[in-house]
Design a protein around this motif. Sequence first.
Motif, PDB file in Angstrom:
ATOM      1  N   ALA A  98      -3.425 102.564 -17.330  1.00 58.45           N
ATOM      2  CA  ALA A  98      -4.658 101.784 -17.232  1.00 58.45           C
ATOM      3  C   ALA A  98      -4.452 100.319 -17.606  1.00 58.45           C
ATOM      4  N   SER A  99      -3.375 100.024 -18.349  1.00 59.75           N
ATOM      5  CA  SER A  99      -3.118  98.641 -18.754  1.00 59.75           C
ATOM      6  C   SER A  99      -2.463  97.828 -17.635  1.00 59.75           C
ATOM      7  N   GLU A 100      -2.067  98.490 -16.561  1.00 62.38           N
ATOM      8  CA  GLU A 100      -1.455  97.805 -15.410  1.00 62.38           C
ATOM      9  C   GLU A 100      -2.565  97.536 -14.400  1.00 62.38           C
ATOM     10  N   PRO A 101      -3.053  96.288 -14.288  1.00 62.42           N
ATOM     11  CA  PRO A 101      -4.227  96.014 -13.448  1.00 62.42           C
ATOM     12  C   PRO A 101      -4.089  96.503 -12.016  1.00 62.42           C
ATOM     13  N   ILE A 102      -2.908  96.336 -11.418  1.00 58.54           N
ATOM     14  CA  ILE A 102      -2.746  96.717 -10.021  1.00 58.54           C
ATOM     15  C   ILE A 102      -2.886  98.235  -9.848  1.00 58.54           C
ATOM     16  N   VAL A 103      -2.494  98.993 -10.891  1.00 58.30           N
ATOM     17  CA  VAL A 103      -2.622 100.448 -10.837  1.00 58.30           C
ATOM     18  C   VAL A 103      -4.061 100.868 -11.083  1.00 58.30           C
ATOM     19  N   ALA A 104      -4.680 100.278 -12.090  1.00 53.28           N
ATOM     20  CA  ALA A 104      -6.060 100.644 -12.427  1.00 53.28           C
ATOM     21  C   ALA A 104      -7.007 100.434 -11.247  1.00 53.28           C
ATOM     22  N   SER A 105      -6.746  99.411 -10.445  1.00 59.43           N
ATOM     23  CA  SER A 105      -7.641  99.095  -9.326  1.00 59.43           C
ATOM     24  C   SER A 105      -7.137  99.639  -7.988  1.00 59.43           C
ATOM     25  N   TRP A 106      -6.100 100.478  -8.007  1.00 61.33           N
ATOM     26  CA  TRP A 106      -5.439 100.918  -6.782  1.00 61.33           C
ATOM     27  C   TRP A 106      -6.403 101.593  -5.807  1.00 61.33           C
ATOM     28  N   ALA A 107      -7.115 102.597  -6.280  1.00 57.14           N
ATOM     29  CA  ALA A 107      -8.019 103.329  -5.391  1.00 57.14           C
ATOM     30  C   ALA A 107      -9.204 102.473  -4.974  1.00 57.14           C
ATOM     31  N   HIS A 108      -9.696 101.633  -5.881  1.00 58.51           N
ATOM     32  CA  HIS A 108     -10.838 100.774  -5.556  1.00 58.51           C
ATOM     33  C   HIS A 108     -10.486  99.794  -4.441  1.00 58.51           C
TER      34      HIS A 108
END
Length: 215
Positions: free
Chosen positions: A29-39
Amino acid sequence: MLEPLARHSMVKASTAGWAAVMNRYPELASEPIVASWAHAGRPLVVRRPVCSDTAGLVPLGLPLPPTHGKRRIAVSLAAIDIVASAPPPLLADAATPAPASWHPTIDKLLTLLPETRSYGSLAWQHLTGLPYLSDSSDLDLLWPLSSAKQAEFLLSGIAGIAKQAPMRLDGEITGPAGGVQWRELCGADEDEVLVKGPAGVTATTRAAFLAGQVS
């Protein structure tokens, strides 16, 4: 019971499903690109399961682009949280972001087998718009095999194109049992080859794989 999704299938997660992934893997969750991947509407790829995967969940992968560390992230998702699935993109559709020096090779590959599909850096750049390709990138491909009779023509064609290509041609010939690295299939019929399927890796002979036999 639903059939498992094939390796290399591209899937999209629901918003709730991706939130569950972030809860299950809080370090991501601390990796922005991962946290927003599905969005962002970006896909995940179906991979082979490993011992650490949770039973009953679909094993998925997410390779980050070089600008974000080029990590290969493994996650899993409940089947109900997969809102879309598709095969990896056709090479013809994924070719646009390829370097100019690649296009003559891509044209030859498409002439050889128009149904060729792409995975790896080229496919991910096409699917996400993120910069995956670099000067050292391979061209990773999947060649669907329709018959044993087609195999010799296809393998000799790939080998000939690979000798002149400005990049390394990597990838698998795919059949009912799964996929085999194309260079492994350039041997004799009795040679052992490794078949990568949805549940793991099995060994068979070249002749058995090309004949479409499933163990």
